[in-house]
Design a protein around this motif. Structure first.
Motif, mmCIF file in Angstrom:
data_model
loop_
_atom_site.group_PDB
_atom_site.id
_atom_site.type_symbol
_atom_site.label_atom_id
_atom_site.label_comp_id
_atom_site.label_asym_id
_atom_site.label_seq_id
_atom_site.Cartn_x
_atom_site.Cartn_y
_atom_site.Cartn_z
ATOM 1 N N MET A 147 1.010 -1.598 -0.071
ATOM 2 C CA MET A 147 0.215 0.068 -0.331
ATOM 3 C C MET A 147 0.989 1.530 0.027
ATOM 4 N N THR A 148 -0.151 2.418 0.002
ATOM 5 C CA THR A 148 0.663 3.982 -0.689
ATOM 6 C C THR A 148 0.069 4.215 1.203
ATOM 7 N N SER A 149 1.161 4.492 1.936
ATOM 8 C CA SER A 149 1.008 4.988 2.805
ATOM 9 C C SER A 149 1.469 6.007 3.891
ATOM 10 N N PRO A 150 1.171 8.079 4.196
ATOM 11 C CA PRO A 150 -0.406 6.969 4.704
ATOM 12 C C PRO A 150 -1.044 7.368 3.371
ATOM 13 N N ALA A 151 -2.478 7.237 3.567
ATOM 14 C CA ALA A 151 -3.786 7.133 2.375
ATOM 15 C C ALA A 151 -3.932 9.051 2.815
ATOM 16 N N VAL A 152 -4.235 9.078 1.303
ATOM 17 C CA VAL A 152 -5.142 10.727 0.965
ATOM 18 C C VAL A 152 -6.325 11.022 1.274
ATOM 19 N N THR A 153 -6.855 11.314 2.185
ATOM 20 C CA THR A 153 -7.911 11.109 2.845
ATOM 21 C C THR A 153 -9.197 12.760 2.424
#
Length: 228
Positions: free
Chosen positions: A93-99
């Protein structure tokens, strides 16, 4: 005349994956759902990251080649090689997620997507919990409003409720989302405000502004005198 928010256009039925889900199972879920990315969610409901087709393709990119990351390699190349060896969502995964917040405007969501070069965003409620996903195509729904609804917002919302203008003073027509304003108002500033507010309405794709004004209040010089 309230503007659409992310919560109004997002997809509420969200497919997610746990951090320990394997590579093959992630691929299967993407294919079954016909989507390009999945939020990775922990046991507490928090969004840990997002795993996308791009993350998974690094394994295809290197295709079993030696992916030892060099000490002085660029960060992006180093991350690509690390993901090529990943086997779980947590490793891929790409982290942190863009939310984005459910209460955010569509403009704010579009700016986030552009800035971070992503096609979709996990949507969070006020408690930081995942409540949906908004994609680029969802943001375009604002332009599907009918001409009648747009015209009502212009006449009742902008001209009537905000500017308190007599609807007989301004003729409003809408065709395929393009608004035309014809008429005369008292001041130039009123005409400019009307045009700016109309351009910002959901569904408006363009504006022909033919408003005239009786008094140009934008050039008035204010002078102040003081008693001795």
């Amino acid at each position: 005349m309230s503007a659409l928010l992310v919560r109004d256009v997002m997809t509420k039925s969200v497919a997610t994956v746990p951090p320990d889900l394997g590579y093959r199972e992630i691929v299967e879920r993407l294919v079954e759902r016909g989507i390009s990315a999945l939020p990775v969610v922990g046991d507490d409901g928090a969004v840990l990251g997002v795993v996308s087709e791009a993350d998974l393709l690094h394994k295809v990119q290197f295709n079993g080649a030696d992916v030892h990351a060099g000490l002085f390699e660029r960060r992006r190349a180093r991350q690509a090689k690390e993901k090529a060896t990943g086997e779980t969502a947590a490793e891929l995964m790409t982290s942190p997620a863009v939310t984005v917040a459910a209460s955010a405007t569509l403009t704010a969501a579009a700016q986030l997507m552009e800035r971070h070069e992503v096609k979709r965003l996990p949507v969070l409620d006020d408690d930081g919990k995942l409540v949906g996903v908004v994609a680029r195509s969802d943001l375009l729904r604002r332009y599907l409003r009918s001409d009648d609804d747009i015209r009502f917002d212009v006449i009742d919302g902008v001209l009537g409720r905000v500017l308190w203008l007599d609807p007989m003073d301004v003729a409003v027509s809408v065709s395929s989302g393009h608004v035309t304003l014809i008429g005369k108002v008292d001041r130039r500033s009123t005409a400019e405000i009307a045009a700016r507010l109309v351009r910002g309405l959901d569904g408006v794709v363009g504006l022909t502004d033919e408003l005239e004004w009786g008094f140009d209040d934008t050039t008035v010089q204010h002078r102040y005198t003081f008693d001795a």
